[in-house]
Design a protein around this motif. Structure first.
Motif, PDB file in Angstrom:
ATOM      1  N   THR A   5      -8.060   6.596   2.131  1.00  0.00           N
ATOM      2  CA  THR A   5      -8.011   6.295   3.561  1.00  0.00           C
ATOM      3  C   THR A   5      -9.295   5.582   4.017  1.00  0.00           C
TER       4      THR A   5
ATOM      5  N   TYR B 257       0.889  -1.149   0.000  1.00  0.00           N
ATOM      6  CA  TYR B 257       0.000   0.000   0.000  1.00  0.00           C
ATOM      7  C   TYR B 257       0.932   1.204   0.000  1.00  0.00           C
TER       8      TYR B 257
ATOM      9  N   HIS C  15      -8.860   2.127   3.036  1.00  0.00           N
ATOM     10  CA  HIS C  15      -7.765   1.542   3.821  1.00  0.00           C
ATOM     11  C   HIS C  15      -8.269   1.085   5.183  1.00  0.00           C
TER      12      HIS C  15
ATOM     13  N   HIS D  39      -6.517   3.034  -6.514  1.00  0.00           N
ATOM     14  CA  HIS D  39      -7.043   2.270  -5.375  1.00  0.00           C
ATOM     15  C   HIS D  39      -8.334   1.600  -5.814  1.00  0.00           C
TER      16      HIS D  39
ATOM     17  N   ASN E 245      -4.840  -1.991   1.991  1.00  0.00           N
ATOM     18  CA  ASN E 245      -4.044  -1.525   3.133  1.00  0.00           C
ATOM     19  C   ASN E 245      -2.879  -2.478   3.352  1.00  0.00           C
TER      20      ASN E 245
END
Ligand SMILES: Cc1ncc(C[n+]2csc(CCOP(=O)(O)OP(=O)(O)O)c2C)c(N)n1
Lengths: 199, 593
Positions: free
Chosen positions: B416, B26, B419, B453, B52
């Motif tokens: 995030t 990641y 993640h 992502h 992640n």
């Protein structure tokens, strides 16, 4: 070349500091010298200060320059040049673009000021200061992004590498359709400084 | 062949030379370019971003058990996220060689802490190598795979920012074929139920003894004898700093940083009048050497925080009486310089949300990404930032104890959120929290340079990917109040946040504008300031846009009027929405009379 050269380049995120340091280190490598260069990526690039350390010589250990040990300081912005001037050796050379970039934090608060006459203040401390109207020359050449190549041109006279190596390296590192323009910018810069070293 | 490579690029090259078949990570500064270089330069290696570090590590374990030489990379704090698989993987050992690259960030150039991950190697009882330049980064990666397969252990290669991001000349090596292995069923090794794990723990402790023996004789640890009475024990970048300022002392250069070659080190210490340990951050070597009964000093002279540097090392060596001269500046420093903190870009879609949050004076629990810059003056609209994903849990806790009278809003980026934000929302729904969560969805992992992502639709290697829909996930987690928001519309932003602060259940607001830099730079028509209309009120300065500058004209109080840099203005319109005299107009509509 028996001596080491420590070159510190400073500027603001987005000004092309990293490309300039790529070119300078490639020139040194093409001249069969040891080279290390160091810069920090990430957070600092969002409009913050960007600095790149380049060290050239027969053998280089630390990739960063010691405080007060830079032979040459190149600054893409005049106040950043002043901020970094203490990194120079006493007899070092400062190559400073007259560009000024005033950050929002200065405009929006009364606490901070942009220094008055930063180039004069640099000259008071460093007698070998070359101030370069980078933006004006780049404007004359028709592309504001040429400031870094102009500064490299100025630098080229301060290092013991043949002009052809600079020309070849710029040719290899810059996108093909911009090569000619960059070589012009290089020549304009080179014309601004006297040859400081024997090649 | 020689090339000028960064430490990260050298690691990628090493992975290619040693026949790595799968690389996974990641992103996280300073580690990101390892995988980017692999995908760009060495597409024969399968490489991928995972959502992640924990998943990345687990994918890596699977590949290794499946027989492949495997590389897993992350920044130092990433290993906290991956610590669960990491600690037990130390028990199972490997099939195909497994190397975990930990990129630490002393000085916190781009991090929230500067933890010293050398302790993780000791914690997990696995061997660790520590290169001191790009050449060693490549060579030691190759050594690490040999170690991993010889001793059946994961191996850590620990880099720091200055190793990862400094470039040096690297001699390229030959490409070797990795061993051709497949999965071999072995539950006693790979199924860590207590009865198996108890046996494996015995193996772990025996293994670390064997690797300690290896460390004693390995050329990775060597002495440089210059006939001095003074000896320095050092590793990594600290070695380079010390060599630069004191080339003539004697050195014990540690390449294998765990387990340490204690007998060899003891010999070195005893052969010198005085010995110093020069290491960055924690006294990792120093404590072990002292526990072994050796007379050394270190931290006393070099400090615990931040990066070392040639001048810091020189200062410590001088204080200890090892050298006579320090490195000093001879030119005076300019005092009172303004700071130049990083700021949100012109047109950044995060700006609108922070303008509104500031206006509403709510408590804002923050997260990690470009939007953490919302903490900077003059926006000053962020109240917490701990680690990735923390914003949502922080908001729930704050709300449960009534810690903020004005209400609490969590802000979190899209990368995030994927993640480690999903479980936070689950908590908010499960525990009937009425927090308001803003997902600042700019469709990229901007802070680390714009990586793909799971919601961008592309993989690291540039292939089309199953695209996850963030609003769908949020609804599936049980949130009923889910809203789209155009963050360039200031009033709409203000009103929607206000409305959701009053809601009695969790709400999630998802912003809809992409990053202005990635994947490609967005530039609409720029605006200009009509100086005749501008009254110098400074409202536009307060939105902290780098395109808005002070002009040389002032108002009657002497305050500067505004000016816009047309080369960086993206035309996002936010400044026009706070300009009361309507002095900011599109460039094409501005007619000078
Ligand atoms: C555990 C951990 N892994 C990685 C990082 C590095 N990192 C900081 S922010 C960030 C992601 C930012 O992406 P996003 O949330 O989409 O926000 P943006 O920067 O795009 O606004 C990453 C990967 C970190 N700080 N901690």
């Amino acid at each position: 070349m028996s001596k080491n050269y420590n070159i510190l380049i400073v500027g603001v995120g987005g000004q092309g500091v990293l490309l300039a340091s790529e070119i300078i280190s490639a020139v040194a490598m093409a001249s069969d010298l040891d080279v290390k260069k160091s810069e920090v990526h990430g957070m600092s690039q969002r409009g913050g200060i960007v600095s790149s350390h380049i060290k050239i010589g027969p053998k280089v250990f630390s990739p960063t320059i010691g405080y007060g040990q830079a032979d040459i300081l190149i600054s893409f912005e005049k106040a950043e040049g002043l901020r970094a001037v203490d990194w120079l050796k006493e007899d070092g050379t400062a190559i400073i673009s007259t560009t000024s970039l005033v950050p929002a934090i200065v405009t929006s608060s009364k606490e901070f000021n942009y220094p008055e006459n930063p180039i004069e203040k640099i000259k008071e401390r460093c007698k070998n200061t070359i101030s370069v109207s980078g933006d004006t020359i780049a404007g004359e050449l028709g592309n504001p992004r040429l400031v870094n190549t102009i500064l490299i041109g100025v630098l080229s006279n301060c290092l013991p590498f043949a002009k052809q190596i600079w020309v070849d390296t710029i040719g290899a590192k810059v996108k093909e359709r911009f090569v000619e323009l960059n070589l012009k910018a290089f020549d304009r810069g080179r014309a601004l400084s006297h040859s400081a070293v024997e090649v | 062949m020689r090339e000028l490579l960064s430490g990260n690029e050298a690691v990628a090259r090493g992975a290619f030379e040693v026949g790595v078949r799968l690389a996974v990570a990641y992103p996280g500064t300073p580690s990101t370019e390892i995988l980017e270089t692999l995908a760009d330069k060495f597409p024969s290696i399968y490489s991928q971003w995972s959502p992640n570090e924990k998943v990345a590590y687990e994918v890596g374990i699977g590949a290794s058990i499946g027989g492949a030489r495997t590389l897993v990379a992350m920044k130092h704090v990433g290993l906290n996220v991956a610590a669960d698989p990491y600690m037990t993987h130390a028990y199972t050992g490997v099939n195909g060689g497994f190397v975990i690259i930990s990129c630490d960030d002393p000085e916190m150039h781009s991090s929230q802490n500067e933890q010293d991950n050398r302790y993780f190697a000791r914690f997990g009882q696995i061997p660790m190598l520590e290169p001191s330049d790009s050449q060693e980064a490549k060579d030691m990666l190759v050594n690490a795979y040999e170690l991993s397969e010889t001793f059946d252990t994961p191996v850590m290669l620990r880099l720091t920012t200055r190793i990862s991001h400094s470039k040096g000349i690297v001699d390229l090596g030959q490409v070797v074929e990795g061993p051709d292995k497949k999965f071999v069923k072995d539950p006693s090794k790979y199924v860590m139920v207590p009865s198996h794990a108890r046996k494996r723990h015995v193996i772990v402790e025996e293994r670390i003894k064997k690797t300690a023996e290896f460390s004693e004789s390995s050329p990775l640890n060597y002495v440089e004898d210059n006939g001095s009475d003074f000896g320095i024990i050092t590793s990594g970048i600290a070695y380079q700093y010390a060599k630069e300022v004191a080339p003539d002392l004697d050195y014990f250069k540690i390449g294998m940083s765990y387990p340490l070659p204690m007998r060899k080190l003891a010999e070195f210490v005893k052969a010198h009048k005085q010995v110093l340990v020069v290491e960055e951050l924690e006294p990792f070597f120093e404590d072990q050497l002292k526990a072994y009964g050796l007379k050394v000093e270190g931290k006393k002279y070099f400090g615990l925080q931040g990066e070392l540097s040639p001048h810091r090392v020189a200062k410590g060596l001088k204080e200890a009486g090892f050298i006579d001269e320090t490195i000093e500046a001879s030119i005076a420093q300019e005092q009172g310089m303004f700071p130049r903190p990083p700021v949100l870009c012109p047109g950044c879609p995060h700006r609108g949300a922070f303008m509104a949050l500031k206006k509403l004076k709510v408590t804002v629990t923050g997260d990690i990404g470009c939007y953490t810059l919302g903490v900077m003056e003059p926006l000053n609209a962020l109240d917490t930032c701990i680690c990735m994903g923390a914003s949502i849990g922080n908001a729930i806790g704050m709300e449960k104890v009534g810690g903020s009278d004005k209400g609490t809003v969590a802000v979190i980026g899209d990368s995030t959120f994927l993640h480690s934000g999903i479980t936070g929302i689950l908590d908010a729904v499960y525990n009937n929290s009425n927090v308001t969560i803003i997902i600042l969805d700019n469709r990229t992992t901007a802070m680390t340079g714009g990586q793909q992502h799971p919601a961008t639709g592309l993989t690291l290697m540039g292939e089309q990917a199953g695209k996850i829909d963030i609003p769908d996930i949020v609804r599936a987690l049980g949130v009923k109040r889910v809203f789209d928001l155009d963050p360039y519309d200031y009033d709409a932003t203000l009103n929607l946040i206000k409305q959701e602060l009053d809601a009695n259940e969790p709400s999630v607001i998802i912003t809809s504008r992409p990053c202005v830099l990635m994947p490609k730079r967005i530039m609409a028509e720029p605006f200009v300031v009509d100086l005749e209309l501008c009254n110098g009120c400074s409202a536009c300065f307060k939105i902290s846009c780098p395109a808005i500058l002070a002009s040389s004209e002032t108002n009657k109080h002497g305050h500067p009027k505004a000016e816009i840099d047309p080369t960086i203005c993206t035309g996002c319109t936010l400044c026009t929405q706070v300009c009361a005299p309507e002095a900011i107009i599109l460039k094409s509509q501005f007619v000078k009379v």
